[in-house]
Write a protein that holds these residues in place. Structure first.
Motif, PDB file in Angstrom:
ATOM      1  N   TYR A 124       0.936  -1.037  -0.009  1.00  9.26           N
ATOM      2  CA  TYR A 124      -0.150   0.008   0.082  1.00  9.26           C
ATOM      3  C   TYR A 124       0.932   1.030  -0.110  1.00  9.26           C
ATOM      4  O   TYR A 124       2.165   1.081   0.407  1.00  9.26           O
ATOM      5  N   VAL A 125      -0.022   2.476  -0.431  1.00  3.16           N
ATOM      6  CA  VAL A 125       0.838   3.624  -0.342  1.00  3.16           C
ATOM      7  C   VAL A 125      -0.042   4.421   0.852  1.00  3.16           C
ATOM      8  O   VAL A 125      -1.365   4.417   0.743  1.00  3.16           O
ATOM      9  N   ILE A 126       0.484   4.760   1.823  1.00  8.38           N
ATOM     10  CA  ILE A 126      -0.227   5.508   2.911  1.00  8.38           C
ATOM     11  C   ILE A 126      -0.399   7.238   2.471  1.00  8.38           C
ATOM     12  O   ILE A 126       1.026   7.687   2.195  1.00  8.38           O
ATOM     13  N   LEU A 127      -1.411   7.516   2.480  1.00  9.94           N
ATOM     14  CA  LEU A 127      -1.484   9.067   2.129  1.00  9.94           C
ATOM     15  C   LEU A 127      -2.422   9.890   3.281  1.00  9.94           C
ATOM     16  O   LEU A 127      -2.979   9.034   4.204  1.00  9.94           O
ATOM     17  N   ASP A 128      -2.218  11.162   3.511  1.00  7.83           N
ATOM     18  CA  ASP A 128      -2.793  11.750   4.506  1.00  7.83           C
ATOM     19  C   ASP A 128      -4.341  11.816   4.217  1.00  7.83           C
ATOM     20  O   ASP A 128      -4.686  11.589   2.818  1.00  7.83           O
ATOM     21  N   SER A 129      -4.909  12.708   4.710  1.00 12.16           N
ATOM     22  CA  SER A 129      -6.483  12.774   4.573  1.00 12.16           C
ATOM     23  C   SER A 129      -6.802  13.688   3.181  1.00 12.16           C
ATOM     24  O   SER A 129      -7.776  13.900   2.673  1.00 12.16           O
ATOM     25  N   GLN A 130      -5.663  14.420   3.083  1.00 18.53           N
ATOM     26  CA  GLN A 130      -5.662  15.266   1.689  1.00 18.53           C
ATOM     27  C   GLN A 130      -4.933  14.740   0.524  1.00 18.53           C
ATOM     28  O   GLN A 130      -4.915  15.287  -0.588  1.00 18.53           O
ATOM     29  N   ASN A 131      -4.556  13.403   0.681  1.00 16.22           N
ATOM     30  CA  ASN A 131      -4.053  12.376  -0.336  1.00 16.22           C
ATOM     31  C   ASN A 131      -2.879  12.903  -0.761  1.00 16.22           C
ATOM     32  O   ASN A 131      -2.316  12.722  -1.898  1.00 16.22           O
ATOM     33  N   ASN A 132      -2.015  13.587   0.235  1.00 14.53           N
ATOM     34  CA  ASN A 132      -0.525  13.670  -0.080  1.00 14.53           C
ATOM     35  C   ASN A 132       0.356  12.378   0.365  1.00 14.53           C
ATOM     36  O   ASN A 132      -0.228  11.818   1.505  1.00 14.53           O
ATOM     37  N   PRO A 133       0.987  11.820  -0.192  1.00 13.55           N
ATOM     38  CA  PRO A 133       1.626  10.486   0.168  1.00 13.55           C
ATOM     39  C   PRO A 133       2.597  10.776   1.237  1.00 13.55           C
ATOM     40  O   PRO A 133       3.358  11.861   1.451  1.00 13.55           O
ATOM     41  N   ILE A 134       2.402   9.871   2.335  1.00 14.50           N
ATOM     42  CA  ILE A 134       3.239  10.152   3.413  1.00 14.50           C
ATOM     43  C   ILE A 134       4.437   8.687   3.457  1.00 14.50           C
ATOM     44  O   ILE A 134       5.640   9.027   3.757  1.00 14.50           O
ATOM     45  N   ALA A 135       3.865   7.581   3.128  1.00 12.20           N
ATOM     46  CA  ALA A 135       5.079   6.359   3.241  1.00 12.20           C
ATOM     47  C   ALA A 135       4.482   5.207   2.385  1.00 12.20           C
ATOM     48  O   ALA A 135       3.109   5.202   2.280  1.00 12.20           O
ATOM     49  N   PRO A 136       5.367   4.245   1.868  1.00 11.17           N
ATOM     50  CA  PRO A 136       4.868   2.773   1.601  1.00 11.17           C
ATOM     51  C   PRO A 136       4.768   2.316   2.733  1.00 11.17           C
ATOM     52  O   PRO A 136       5.144   2.197   3.835  1.00 11.17           O
ATOM     53  N   GLY A 137       3.719   1.056   2.521  1.00  9.00           N
ATOM     54  CA  GLY A 137       3.520   0.310   3.931  1.00  9.00           C
ATOM     55  C   GLY A 137       3.155  -1.212   3.247  1.00  9.00           C
ATOM     56  O   GLY A 137       3.174  -1.402   2.139  1.00  9.00           O
ATOM     57  N   GLN A 138       3.301  -2.097   4.397  1.00  7.77           N
ATOM     58  CA  GLN A 138       3.035  -3.462   3.812  1.00  7.77           C
ATOM     59  C   GLN A 138       2.072  -4.140   4.851  1.00  7.77           C
ATOM     60  O   GLN A 138       2.080  -4.009   5.997  1.00  7.77           O
ATOM     61  N   LEU A 139       0.874  -4.482   4.581  1.00 10.05           N
ATOM     62  CA  LEU A 139      -0.210  -4.951   5.332  1.00 10.05           C
ATOM     63  C   LEU A 139       0.406  -6.391   5.728  1.00 10.05           C
ATOM     64  O   LEU A 139       0.860  -7.328   5.352  1.00 10.05           O
ATOM     65  N   VAL A 140       0.127  -6.238   7.305  1.00  7.80           N
ATOM     66  CA  VAL A 140       0.761  -7.595   7.927  1.00  7.80           C
ATOM     67  C   VAL A 140      -0.296  -8.390   8.823  1.00  7.80           C
ATOM     68  O   VAL A 140       0.016  -9.472   9.264  1.00  7.80           O
ATOM     69  N   SER A 141      -1.438  -7.791   8.557  1.00  6.48           N
ATOM     70  CA  SER A 141      -2.699  -8.460   9.236  1.00  6.48           C
ATOM     71  C   SER A 141      -3.568  -8.966   8.223  1.00  6.48           C
ATOM     72  O   SER A 141      -3.480  -8.499   6.954  1.00  6.48           O
ATOM     73  N   PRO A 142      -4.749  -9.794   8.390  1.00  7.29           N
ATOM     74  CA  PRO A 142      -5.598 -10.232   7.565  1.00  7.29           C
ATOM     75  C   PRO A 142      -6.376  -9.087   6.938  1.00  7.29           C
ATOM     76  O   PRO A 142      -6.901  -8.295   7.802  1.00  7.29           O
ATOM     77  N   PRO A 143      -6.515  -8.915   5.686  1.00  4.06           N
ATOM     78  CA  PRO A 143      -7.209  -7.582   4.987  1.00  4.06           C
ATOM     79  C   PRO A 143      -8.793  -7.589   5.409  1.00  4.06           C
ATOM     80  O   PRO A 143      -9.120  -6.633   5.549  1.00  4.06           O
ATOM     81  N   ASP A 144      -9.250  -8.465   6.023  1.00  5.42           N
ATOM     82  CA  ASP A 144     -10.490  -8.477   6.448  1.00  5.42           C
ATOM     83  C   ASP A 144     -10.833  -8.150   7.820  1.00  5.42           C
ATOM     84  O   ASP A 144     -12.063  -7.862   8.353  1.00  5.42           O
TER      85      ASP A 144
END
Length: 201
Positions: free
Chosen positions: A8-28
């Motif tokens: 994933y790419v993590i954006l702030d609430s104004q859709n500005n990019p903050i950092a890349p991320g990796q989901l480590v928990s089940p997506p559901d």
């Protein structure tokens, strides 16, 4: 599950990019754990609301509330699914010299163009006059892996100066691998631009 489907790419609430991320928990899960890359976990933790933009086509993009940080991970509460158009419409200014080739136009050969911005859904470029709205061309797009030959449909034409035009286009007939590669390129450029801005402060 493929690696890119958990990225994933993590954006702030104004859709500005903050950092890349990796989901480590089940997506559901209602509460998600995301590994924040590039030592940006503190930057993410400063925000109350963030947007998780999925890199893989199979995952939803989400609006989340930041609950807490835990080491290099951030704990998030799902709030809502984001419209898929959010991901498609995020644009990054980027200049690269390239070429276009005709598909439906009445001209032959190739023409030189220079890009102005790139999104997951299309590209804007400047080039010589002569292309028409709704015309289709092939455009060479440089990416981190290898150049892609993308089919584009011209949406808008704007006169810049004598014999030079600005063309806004959308990508058409994209396969899944092309979509993922373009997404990775767009968000990588966005994060690079943010890091450059932060470094100049």
């Amino acid at each position: 599950m493929k690696q890119e489907e958990r990225s994933y790419v993590i954006l702030d609430s104004q859709n500005n990019p903050i950092a890349p991320g990796q989901l480590v928990s089940p997506p559901d899960d209602e509460t998600l754990q995301v590994l924040v890359l590039e030592n940006k976990v503190d930057d993410v933790a400063k925000h109350e609301i963030v947007h998780l933009i999925a890199m893989g086509s199979g995952d939803a993009s989400l609006q989340c509330q930041v609950l807490r940080e835990r080491g290099d991970k951030i704990i998030l509460k799902k709030l809502a699914a984001l419209d898929p158009e959010v991901r498609r419409n995020l644009r990054v200014p980027v200049k690269f010299d390239s070429f276009i080739y005709p598909i439906t136009g009445g001209w032959r050969g190739r023409r030189s163009v220079q890009s102005l911005d790139l999104s997951c859904g299309g590209v804007a470029f400047r080039g010589e006059a002569g292309l028409e709205k709704d015309e289709q061309v092939e455009l060479v797009v440089p990416t981190e892996e290898a150049p892609l030959i993308m089919r584009c449909q011209i949406l808008r034409v704007k006169e810049l100066q004598e014999n030079t035009r600005l063309y806004a286009t959308k990508f058409i007939d994209m396969c899944e691998d092309e979509e993922v590669t373009i997404r990775e390129t767009v968000f990588s450029l966005q994060l690079q631009n943010r890091n450059l801005r932060d470094g100049n402060k």
